[in-house]
Scaffold this motif. Structure first.
Motif, PDB file in Angstrom:
ATOM      1  N   GLU A  69       3.227  27.565   5.857  1.00 27.65           N
ATOM      2  CA  GLU A  69       4.429  28.395   5.883  1.00 27.65           C
ATOM      3  C   GLU A  69       5.334  28.117   7.078  1.00 27.65           C
ATOM      4  N   ASN A  70       4.749  27.922   8.256  1.00 25.02           N
ATOM      5  CA  ASN A  70       5.563  27.838   9.475  1.00 25.02           C
ATOM      6  C   ASN A  70       5.829  26.416   9.958  1.00 25.02           C
ATOM      7  N   TYR A  71       4.896  25.504   9.721  1.00 24.38           N
ATOM      8  CA  TYR A  71       5.039  24.171  10.305  1.00 24.38           C
ATOM      9  C   TYR A  71       5.565  23.148   9.308  1.00 24.38           C
ATOM     10  N   VAL A  72       4.785  22.788   8.298  1.00 21.99           N
ATOM     11  CA  VAL A  72       5.253  21.757   7.365  1.00 21.99           C
ATOM     12  C   VAL A  72       6.112  22.314   6.242  1.00 21.99           C
ATOM     13  N   GLU A  73       6.164  23.643   6.110  1.00 19.05           N
ATOM     14  CA  GLU A  73       6.979  24.291   5.086  1.00 19.05           C
ATOM     15  C   GLU A  73       6.725  23.646   3.721  1.00 19.05           C
ATOM     16  N   SER A  74       5.471  23.719   3.291  1.00 19.72           N
ATOM     17  CA  SER A  74       5.056  22.985   2.097  1.00 19.72           C
ATOM     18  C   SER A  74       5.709  23.453   0.802  1.00 19.72           C
ATOM     19  N   ASP A  75       6.279  24.637   0.766  1.00 15.58           N
ATOM     20  CA  ASP A  75       7.040  25.023  -0.432  1.00 15.58           C
ATOM     21  C   ASP A  75       8.343  24.230  -0.508  1.00 15.58           C
ATOM     22  N   LYS A  76       8.942  23.971   0.637  1.00 13.77           N
ATOM     23  CA  LYS A  76      10.200  23.224   0.708  1.00 13.77           C
ATOM     24  C   LYS A  76       9.957  21.712   0.704  1.00 13.77           C
ATOM     25  N   TYR A  77       8.899  21.276   1.410  1.00 13.33           N
ATOM     26  CA  TYR A  77       8.544  19.854   1.510  1.00 13.33           C
ATOM     27  C   TYR A  77       7.087  19.704   1.054  1.00 13.33           C
ATOM     28  N   PRO A  78       6.834  19.601  -0.240  1.00 15.60           N
ATOM     29  CA  PRO A  78       5.467  19.699  -0.765  1.00 15.60           C
ATOM     30  C   PRO A  78       4.555  18.503  -0.498  1.00 15.60           C
ATOM     31  N   ILE A 128       0.851  -1.177   0.000  1.00 16.17           N
ATOM     32  CA  ILE A 128       0.000   0.000   0.000  1.00 16.17           C
ATOM     33  C   ILE A 128       0.891   1.232   0.000  1.00 16.17           C
ATOM     34  N   ALA A 129       0.455   2.258  -0.730  1.00 17.84           N
ATOM     35  CA  ALA A 129       1.208   3.505  -0.772  1.00 17.84           C
ATOM     36  C   ALA A 129       0.252   4.657  -1.014  1.00 17.84           C
ATOM     37  N   PHE A 130       0.591   5.815  -0.448  1.00 14.09           N
ATOM     38  CA  PHE A 130      -0.167   7.003  -0.788  1.00 14.09           C
ATOM     39  C   PHE A 130       0.717   8.239  -0.714  1.00 14.09           C
ATOM     40  N   THR A 131       0.317   9.237  -1.491  1.00 14.82           N
ATOM     41  CA  THR A 131       1.019  10.515  -1.551  1.00 14.82           C
ATOM     42  C   THR A 131       0.011  11.620  -1.293  1.00 14.82           C
ATOM     43  N   ILE A 132       0.424  12.578  -0.471  1.00 17.35           N
ATOM     44  CA  ILE A 132      -0.450  13.686  -0.089  1.00 17.35           C
ATOM     45  C   ILE A 132       0.249  14.998  -0.414  1.00 17.35           C
ATOM     46  N   LEU A 133      -0.394  15.850  -1.217  1.00 21.02           N
ATOM     47  CA  LEU A 133       0.104  17.204  -1.417  1.00 21.02           C
ATOM     48  C   LEU A 133      -0.325  18.026  -0.208  1.00 21.02           C
ATOM     49  N   LEU A 134       0.632  18.525   0.541  1.00 14.30           N
ATOM     50  CA  LEU A 134       0.337  19.194   1.810  1.00 14.30           C
ATOM     51  C   LEU A 134      -0.454  20.486   1.633  1.00 14.30           C
ATOM     52  N   LYS A 135      -0.247  21.181   0.530  1.00 17.29           N
ATOM     53  CA  LYS A 135      -1.010  22.416   0.293  1.00 17.29           C
ATOM     54  C   LYS A 135      -2.486  22.144   0.044  1.00 17.29           C
ATOM     55  N   SER A 136      -2.849  20.901  -0.174  1.00 14.10           N
ATOM     56  CA  SER A 136      -4.251  20.559  -0.428  1.00 14.10           C
ATOM     57  C   SER A 136      -5.061  20.364   0.845  1.00 14.10           C
ATOM     58  N   PHE A 137      -4.424  20.449   2.006  1.00 12.43           N
ATOM     59  CA  PHE A 137      -5.187  20.391   3.258  1.00 12.43           C
ATOM     60  C   PHE A 137      -5.986  21.679   3.397  1.00 12.43           C
ATOM     61  N   SER A 138      -7.249  21.534   3.769  1.00 12.05           N
ATOM     62  CA  SER A 138      -8.068  22.721   4.013  1.00 12.05           C
ATOM     63  C   SER A 138      -8.431  22.766   5.492  1.00 12.05           C
ATOM     64  N   PHE A 139      -8.439  23.967   6.025  1.00  8.60           N
ATOM     65  CA  PHE A 139      -8.712  24.248   7.426  1.00  8.60           C
ATOM     66  C   PHE A 139      -9.946  25.149   7.514  1.00  8.60           C
ATOM     67  N   PRO A 140     -10.644  25.128   8.635  1.00  7.32           N
ATOM     68  CA  PRO A 140     -11.796  26.013   8.780  1.00  7.32           C
ATOM     69  C   PRO A 140     -11.398  27.499   8.828  1.00  7.32           C
ATOM     70  N   ASN A 167       6.901   9.460   5.358  1.00  6.37           N
ATOM     71  CA  ASN A 167       7.879  10.517   5.175  1.00  6.37           C
ATOM     72  C   ASN A 167       7.137  11.842   5.143  1.00  6.37           C
ATOM     73  N   LEU A 168       7.443  12.692   6.121  1.00  5.66           N
ATOM     74  CA  LEU A 168       6.818  14.000   6.263  1.00  5.66           C
ATOM     75  C   LEU A 168       7.897  14.980   6.692  1.00  5.66           C
ATOM     76  N   HIS A 169       7.971  16.127   6.040  1.00  2.00           N
ATOM     77  CA  HIS A 169       8.941  17.162   6.401  1.00  2.00           C
ATOM     78  C   HIS A 169      10.365  16.620   6.276  1.00  2.00           C
ATOM     79  N   ASN A 170      10.556  15.744   5.302  1.00  2.00           N
ATOM     80  CA  ASN A 170      11.838  15.107   4.993  1.00  2.00           C
ATOM     81  C   ASN A 170      12.357  14.207   6.114  1.00  2.00           C
TER      82      ASN A 170
END
Length: 182
Positions: A81-90, A59-71, A119-122
């Motif tokens: 920007e501050n936590y997962v740094e999705s530009d650096k670790y997408p 089993i495998a899955f890939t998640i684009l971190l910028k696709s998370f939506s918050f209320p 694997n998250l945040h490298n």
């Protein structure tokens, strides 16, 4: 010559049978949740790419971190920007196996244990969790819940907001995978 032809035919049947055990989706679901006395956090992502190889129990899955939506938009901005740094670790990637028998040709709910590497945040960490794979009309429906700690993935939470986020985040995964057509 007959032996070579028989081997080629057998290899072709094995490959075809194995290929018939492959299931995937491009719109799986991953959500994470935190509930504290100060604030509730809910983030959900419906753009998860997942693959289940029922024959090989992979089993495998890939998640684009910028696709998370918050209320709250500000939560989403801080997350990226501050936590997962999705530009650096997408993206986050999970690869693993599952134990337990799943008959992809027979409807039912099959309890399994998923074991693999997230694997998250490298940073890669082992994840093991009970899960279910339901077979319904030829579709595999995977469901699991587990916990992760942001600091295990070198995600720093500033002390000013540390009390607003649970130390262990609850993660939920739901994937409806359709058979891959040859």
């Amino acid at each position: 010559m007959k032996r070579t032809l028989a081997l080629l035919l057998f290899a072709g049947l094995i490959a075809q049978a194995s290929y018939g055990q492959l299931f995937m989706t491009r719109n799986g679901f991953v959500g994470f949740y935190s509930k504290t006395s100060m604030e509730d956090i809910k983030a959900e992502n419906n753009q998860v790419y997942a693959v289940i190889d029922a024959g090989k129990k992979n089993i495998a899955f890939t998640i684009l971190l910028k696709s998370f939506s918050f209320p709250k938009e500000l939560m989403q901005e801080h997350f990226n920007e501050n936590y997962v740094e999705s530009d650096k670790y997408p993206k986050a990637v999970f690869t693993g196996t599952f134990t337990g028998d799943v008959n992809a040709a027979k409807d039912g709910v099959y309890p399994v244990t998923v074991h693999g590497s997230l694997n998250l945040h490298n940073v890669s960490k082992t994840v093991e969790t009970p899960a279910t794979i339901e077979v319904r009309g030829g579709v595999l429906i995977g469901h699991a819940q587990f916990k992760i700690k942001p600091e295990d993935y070198n995600i720093s939470i500033p002390s000013v907001v540390r009390d607003k986020i649970e130390r262990d985040l609850n993660v939920e995964v739901k994937i409806n995978c359709n058979p891959v057509k040859p």
